[in-house]
Write an enzyme that holds these catalytic residues in place. Structure first.
Site, short mmCIF file in Angstrom:
data_model
loop_
_atom_site.label_atom_id
_atom_site.label_comp_id
_atom_site.label_asym_id
_atom_site.label_seq_id
_atom_site.Cartn_x
_atom_site.Cartn_y
_atom_site.Cartn_z
N ARG A 26 0.95 -1.32 0.04
CA ARG A 26 0.10 0.06 0.24
C ARG A 26 0.76 1.24 0.00
NH1 ARG A 26 -5.63 -0.86 1.89
NH2 ARG A 26 -5.45 -2.78 0.51
N ARG A 30 -4.10 6.35 0.84
CA ARG A 30 -4.05 7.26 1.12
C ARG A 30 -3.59 8.26 2.30
NH1 ARG A 30 -9.78 4.49 2.91
NH2 ARG A 30 -7.88 3.04 3.36
N ARG A 39 -7.16 11.32 -6.05
CA ARG A 39 -8.82 10.50 -6.14
C ARG A 39 -9.89 11.13 -5.75
NH1 ARG A 39 -12.30 7.30 -3.64
NH2 ARG A 39 -12.18 5.94 -2.26
N ASP A 75 -6.49 -3.72 -7.13
CA ASP A 75 -6.44 -4.39 -6.39
C ASP A 75 -6.58 -5.54 -6.35
OD1 ASP A 75 -8.37 -3.44 -3.74
OD2 ASP A 75 -9.35 -5.29 -4.01
N TYR A 152 -14.11 -12.94 1.02
CA TYR A 152 -14.44 -11.58 0.15
C TYR A 152 -15.87 -12.05 -1.04
CZ TYR A 152 -11.24 -8.31 1.26
OH TYR A 152 -10.53 -7.81 2.21
O1 CP3 Z 1 0.18 -1.89 -2.34
C1 CP3 Z 1 -0.32 -0.72 -3.06
O2 CP3 Z 1 0.04 0.11 -2.80
C2 CP3 Z 1 -0.80 -1.62 -4.50
C3 CP3 Z 1 -2.11 -1.46 -4.48
C4 CP3 Z 1 -3.14 -1.76 -3.84
C5 CP3 Z 1 -4.71 -1.91 -2.81
N1 CP3 Z 1 -5.00 -2.42 -2.79
C6 CP3 Z 1 -4.93 -0.53 -4.19
C7 CP3 Z 1 -6.43 -0.46 -2.20
C8 CP3 Z 1 -2.61 -3.71 -3.44
C9 CP3 Z 1 -1.51 -4.53 -3.41
C10 CP3 Z 1 -4.09 -3.70 -2.88
C11 CP3 Z 1 -3.96 -5.47 -2.12
C12 CP3 Z 1 -5.46 -5.47 -1.78
N2 CP3 Z 1 -7.04 -5.17 -1.42
C13 CP3 Z 1 -5.55 -6.84 -0.84
C14 CP3 Z 1 -4.81 -7.50 -0.28
C15 CP3 Z 1 -3.47 -7.05 0.74
C16 CP3 Z 1 -3.61 -6.65 2.34
O3 CP3 Z 1 -4.58 -5.26 2.58
O4 CP3 Z 1 -4.29 -7.79 2.96
C17 CP3 Z 1 -6.92 -6.90 0.14
C18 CP3 Z 1 -7.29 -7.22 1.42
C19 CP3 Z 1 -7.95 -5.86 -0.33
C20 CP3 Z 1 -8.97 -5.64 -0.65
C21 CP3 Z 1 -8.89 -4.31 -0.53
N3 CP3 Z 1 -9.24 -3.15 -1.36
C22 CP3 Z 1 -9.88 -4.02 0.72
C23 CP3 Z 1 -9.92 -4.36 1.93
C24 CP3 Z 1 -9.92 -2.76 0.52
C25 CP3 Z 1 -10.06 -1.31 1.63
C26 CP3 Z 1 -9.32 -1.39 3.00
C27 CP3 Z 1 -8.84 0.01 3.28
O5 CP3 Z 1 -7.49 0.06 3.11
O6 CP3 Z 1 -9.31 0.99 1.64
C28 CP3 Z 1 -9.31 -1.44 -0.43
C29 CP3 Z 1 -9.15 -0.40 -1.41
C30 CP3 Z 1 -8.23 0.54 -2.01
N4 CP3 Z 1 -7.11 -0.58 -2.64
C31 CP3 Z 1 -8.12 1.35 -1.36
C32 CP3 Z 1 -6.61 1.49 -2.39
C33 CP3 Z 1 -5.08 2.25 -2.13
C34 CP3 Z 1 -8.71 2.20 -1.03
C35 CP3 Z 1 -9.39 3.21 -1.54
C36 CP3 Z 1 -9.27 4.63 -1.34
O7 CP3 Z 1 -8.83 5.08 -2.04
O8 CP3 Z 1 -10.37 5.08 -0.71
#
Ligand code: CP3
Length: 344
Positions: A26, A30, A39, A75, A152
Site C-alpha cells: 500500500r 491514502r 483520488r 486491487d 470476500y
Molecule cells: O500496495 C500498493 O500500493 C498497490 C495497491 C493495492 C491496493 N489494494 C489499492 C487499494 C494493493 C496491493 C491492494 C491489495 C488488496 N486489496 C488486498 C491485499 C492486501 C491487504 O491489505 O491485505 C486486499 C485485502 C484488498 C481488498 C481491499 N481493497 C480492501 C480491504 C480495501 C479497503 C480497505 C482500505 O484500505 O481502504 C480496498 C481498497 C483499496 N485498495 C484502497 C487502495 C489504495 C483504498 C481505496 C481508497 O482510495 O479509498
C-alpha cells in the site's frame, strides 16, 4: 544498472546485494496527499480502470519515497468483478460484494471470465508503468490468493470470524473446491497477463488465511495456492504473503513462493530459521511503528535488519499495508534508514 541486477530482484533470488531493498505494501495510498488529490477526481474503481491515472499513482511512491520497487496500482478484487458479483467500494467501508457466493447455485451463476479480456486496464497500466520506469526499479504485479478471494466472495465484504466461509468449506466441500479451482484459474491468467505486460515479480496476497487451522489450510487451501504459484510464468519470482500466519508458515512454504512475506507478529529471525534459508523472506515492521517518532522507527528498523543478519534474500517491508494515518515524512525516513543501516 540493469533492473535484473537491482537489489530487489537479487534479493528475490537470494543473491547478495549492496543494500537491503525496501518497498511497502500500500505504498500508493491514502496517507499520501498526492494520492488523495488524484483520488478526489475518481471513485476507487474508476481510478483502477483509468490506466493513465493508475500508472501515475503507481509512480508516486517511486519518486517520493525512493523505494526499490514499484507495485502496480490495482486491487485484488478487480479480476472477480467481471464474474458478476456486484463489487462496490463504499466510502469508509472497504469492498462490498452485493451477490455473495454461498451455495452451488450461486457458484453456477458466476460468469466464466478470461482475465486477459476482462481487465485490460490493469495490463495497460502495467505497460505504461514499465515504459516509464525503464531500468530504474522493477515493477511488481499482484493478485489475491484463491482463499482470500473466496473469503470476500463468500462473506460479501470484510468479516471478523469468516463463518460463511468456514461453513461452505466444511459443509459443502465439492462447491468449495470448485470455487477454489475457478479462482486459481482466474488468478493464474491475471498474474501471467501482468507478467506479459511487464511485471518482473508478483506478490500473491493471502491476507486473511491466518484464520485457518493448519489442517484446514493443508486440505482446503494449500493445493490451490500451490497450483496458482506453479502456474506463474517460469523464472518470475513469486512473493507469498499472508497475515496471522505464525502457525502456517511451513505449510505456506510447502505451497510455494520464492519469497515468504511475514507479518509483524513473528520474529523475522526465528521465522526465517524455521522456513529454511533456501527461501527468501519479506517483512516485517509493524505498520503502527511508522506513527512513532523517527528515533523510535530507527530502533525498530535496526532490530529487523539484525534479525536478518545481512543474509542474502531479505526484502524489507511492513508486516501489512501502510496505515492511512502515517506521516509521509516518516515513510521517507524509514526507507533511508533501511538503506543506510544495511549498506555493505
Ligand atoms: O500496495 C500498493 O500500493 C498497490 C495497491 C493495492 C491496493 N489494494 C489499492 C487499494 C494493493 C496491493 C491492494 C491489495 C488488496 N486489496 C488486498 C491485499 C492486501 C491487504 O491489505 O491485505 C486486499 C485485502 C484488498 C481488498 C481491499 N481493497 C480492501 C480491504 C480495501 C479497503 C480497505 C482500505 O484500505 O481502504 C480496498 C481498497 C483499496 N485498495 C484502497 C487502495 C489504495 C483504498 C481505496 C481508497 O482510495 O479509498
Amino acid at each position: 544498472m540493469k533492473v535484473v541486477s537491482s537489489p530487489f530482484l537479487r534479493a528475490c533470488r537470494r543473491e547478495a546485494a549492496d543494500r537491503t531493498p525496501v518497498w511497502l505494501m500500500r505504498q500508493a495510498g491514502r496517507y499520501m496527499p498526492e494520492y488523495r488529490a488524484i483520488r478526489a477526481r475518481f471513485g476507487f474503481l474508476e481510478l483502477c480502470k483509468d490506466s493513465e491515472a493508475a500508472a501515475e499513482v503507481t509512480l508516486l511512491p517511486v519518486e517520493r519515497l525512493g523505494v526499490d520497487a514499484a507495485i502496480i496500482f490495482a486491487d485484488i478484487l478487480l479480476p472477480v468483478e467481471p464474474m458478476g458479483v456486484g463489487l462496490e467500494f463504499a466510502k469508509g467501508e472497504g469492498p462490498i460484494i452485493h451477490r455473495p457466493v454461498r451455495s452451488a447455485g450461486d457458484l453456477g451463476r458466476l460468469a466464466e471470465v478470461d482475465p486477459l479480456e476482462a481487465t485490460p486496464f490493469v495490463f495497460e497500466a502495467t505497460r505504461k508503468v514499465r515504459a516509464a520506469l525503464g531500468e530504474r526499479v522493477p515493477l511488481i504485479g499482484f493478485a489475491g490468493a484463491p482463499f482470500t478471494l473466496a473469503s470476500y466472495l463468500i462473506e460479501g465484504g470484510p468479516s471478523r470470524d469468516y463463518l460463511h466461509t468456514k461453513r461452505l468449506m466444511h459443509d459443502d466441500q465439492a462447491t468449495w473446491h470448485s470455487l477454489m479451482e475457478r479462482l486459481q484459474k482466474v488468478t493464474v491468467g491475471y498474474l501471467n497477463g501482468q507478467i506479459s505486460a511487464g511485471a518482473q515479480a508478483v506478490q500473491l496476497f493471502d491476507s486473511w488465511v491466518g484464520i485457518l487451522s493448519p489442517n484446514d489450510y493443508r486440505e482446503f487451501v494449500l493445493p490451490w495456492t500451490r497450483g496458482t504459484i506453479k502456474g506463474v510464468t517460469a523464472g518470475v519470482p513469486v512473493i507469498h504473503f499472508g497475515t496471522g500466519t505464525a502457525g502456517l508458515l511451513s505449510l505456506m512454504r510447502e505451497a510455494g513462493g520464492d519469497v515468504i512475506g511475514l507479518d509483524w507478529r513473528v520474529d523475522l529471525g526465528e521465522a526465517w530459521k524455521r522456513l529454511g534459508y533456501d527461501v527468501a523472506v519479506q517483512g516485517n515492521l509493524d505498520p503502527a511503528v511508522l506513527l512513532a517518532k523517527p528515533t523510535e522507527i530507527r530502533r525498530h528498523v535496526r532490530a529487523i535488519l539484525e534479525r536478518a543478519a545481512g543474509r542474502p534474500g531479505h526484502i524489507f517491508n511492513l508486516g501489512h499495508g501502510v496505515l492511512p494515518e502515517t506521516p509521509v515524512d516518516h515513510v521517507v525516513a524509514m526507507v533511508e534508514m533501511v538503506h543506510d543501516l544495511s549498506r555493505r
